[in-house]
Design an enzyme around this catalytic site. Structure first.
Site, PDB file in Angstrom:
ATOM      1  N   HIS A 106       0.802  -1.232   0.000  1.00  0.00           N
ATOM      2  CA  HIS A 106       0.000   0.000   0.000  1.00  0.00           C
ATOM      3  C   HIS A 106       0.837   1.286   0.000  1.00  0.00           C
ATOM      4  CE1 HIS A 106      -3.566  -2.299   0.111  1.00  0.00           C
ATOM      5  NE2 HIS A 106      -3.703  -2.456   1.407  1.00  0.00           N
ATOM      6  N   HIS A 181      -9.735   2.129   0.462  1.00  0.00           N
ATOM      7  CA  HIS A 181      -9.620   1.019   1.408  1.00  0.00           C
ATOM      8  C   HIS A 181     -10.681   1.112   2.509  1.00  0.00           C
ATOM      9  CE1 HIS A 181      -7.782  -2.130   3.816  1.00  0.00           C
ATOM     10  NE2 HIS A 181      -6.825  -2.299   2.926  1.00  0.00           N
ATOM     11  N   GLU A 312     -11.524  -3.731  -2.606  1.00  0.00           N
ATOM     12  CA  GLU A 312     -10.561  -2.756  -3.130  1.00  0.00           C
ATOM     13  C   GLU A 312     -10.400  -2.958  -4.641  1.00  0.00           C
ATOM     14  OE1 GLU A 312      -6.976  -3.179  -0.534  1.00  0.00           O
ATOM     15  OE2 GLU A 312      -8.386  -4.454   0.576  1.00  0.00           O
TER      16      GLU A 312
END
Length: 347
Positions: A106, A181, A312
């Site tokens: 991420h 997210h 996601e």
């Protein structure tokens, strides 16, 4: 439609952070902060018209600063994992932060979720309201090449939709993969686990992964596996067969780049339904496997394991190292674009 701005706190460096509320004439209400371009809350009516916040999160800025679960945030420069925390472009190897075991997750130690974005527009029109935020990720940030100019726009519509649109440009060849997210609980945040939610995914295939959750390059069928949500079934019906829970990238049916059905989720007690369409080729189903009740969420809510689910929308994990996956390379002169639409109803 209505839109307004209010203070949300201050970073340790003294940067003011704000929250923006978008409200539709039908009752939907979204709150977004420029810290991490984060969806803080989304109030949606149930079948009886009762509004409930269906997004897990925190009451104030400090909760988002202290917590590392990416709740509601825009994640990048590369969402999901890059194996070995490195990739090669045009013969040059780029080393990234290894913040998930040996891998990169991420965007690294300080990804886009920990940046304060600039707010360029807050507009309330007749049928929709939106807030547009931008962030310049400098060349070399977290190891990535190129100055990447990013834009995220949250739009709430009178058609009971929340649209999230992304754009990005670069001055040097790089990779980019952006997503939101949010952890969803259609019964309301803090109402318990999501195992009784009924999920349908428009995906017959997924990317096989190793023990570190890195794809091995093989795309496999979900048929006759606990990953099969081609027909709607409850999230909890076979979750124990996965081990700790779902954390898998699904290969969506349809044409990448075109807006297509991704998923439909229904919560039977309140009757809320969320349908997702996206231009992305994949979606990561994650069931909050590492939530452990700390820290407290909004209103003192306890978020235990499986208290929310994430969908996601994304390109596949480790695509920079998998030439057979859809490319995540962005070149100067080109614009990365992506859109995901969440549409709400009751049943």
């Amino acid at each position: 439609m209505n839109a307004h701005k209010e203070p949300f706190g201050q970073t340790a460096e003294g940067r003011e952070v704000f929250a923006y509320t978008l409200a539709s004439s039908k009752g939907l209400r979204a709150r977004i902060t420029d810290y991490g371009a984060t969806l803080v809350s989304l109030y949606v009516p149930d079948r009886n018209g009762h509004l409930e916040d269906i997004v897990l999160g925190f009451d104030d800025l400090q909760g988002y600063i202290d917590h590392t679960a990416y709740m509601g945030a825009t994640v990048g420069r590369y969402a999901n994992r890059i194996g070995g925390a490195r990739f090669t472009l045009d013969g040059v190897e780029y080393t990234l932060a290894a913040n998930n075991g040996p891998n990169h997750l991420h965007g690294g130690i300080k990804g886009f979720d920990k940046a304060v974005w600039d707010t360029n527009e807050v507009v309330a029109a007749e049928d929709e309201a939106w807030v547009k935020m931008t962030y310049l990720s400098p060349d070399g940030e977290e190891g990535y090449p190129g100055n990447l100019q990013c834009t995220v726009t949250y739009t709430l519509t009178n058609a009971d939709e929340l649209r999230i649109t992304y754009e990005a440009t670069t001055d040097k060849k790089t990779v980019v993969n952006l997503t939101n997210h949010s952890y969803w609980n259609l019964a309301g945040q803090g109402s318990g686990d999501v195992l009784s939610h009924e999920l349908m995914l428009n995906a017959e295939k997924f990317t096989l992964i190793d023990k570190h959750l890195i794809p091995n390059g093989i795309i496999a069928s979900v048929l006759d596996m606990p990953l099969d949500f081609i027909r709607a079934r409850t999230i909890g019906s076979r979750i124990r067969q996965t081990g700790n829970g779902y954390d898998h990238n699904y290969v969506l049916s349809g044409t990448p780049g075109e807006l297509k059905l991704c998923a439909q989720v229904r919560e039977p007690k309140a009757g809320r339904v969320m349908e997702i369409h996206t231009t992305e080729p994949g979606v990561q189903l994650y069931t909050g496997n590492f939530l452990d009740g700390t820290p407290a969420g909004k209103g003192g809510a306890t978020y235990d394991k499986h208290a929310g689910f994430c969908l996601e929308t994304q390109h596949y994990p480790d695509s920079p190292n998998k030439p057979n996956f859809p490319s995540t390379v962005l070149e100067p002169g080109r614009t990365f674009t992506s859109q995901t639409v969440h549409k709400f109803s009751t049943k």
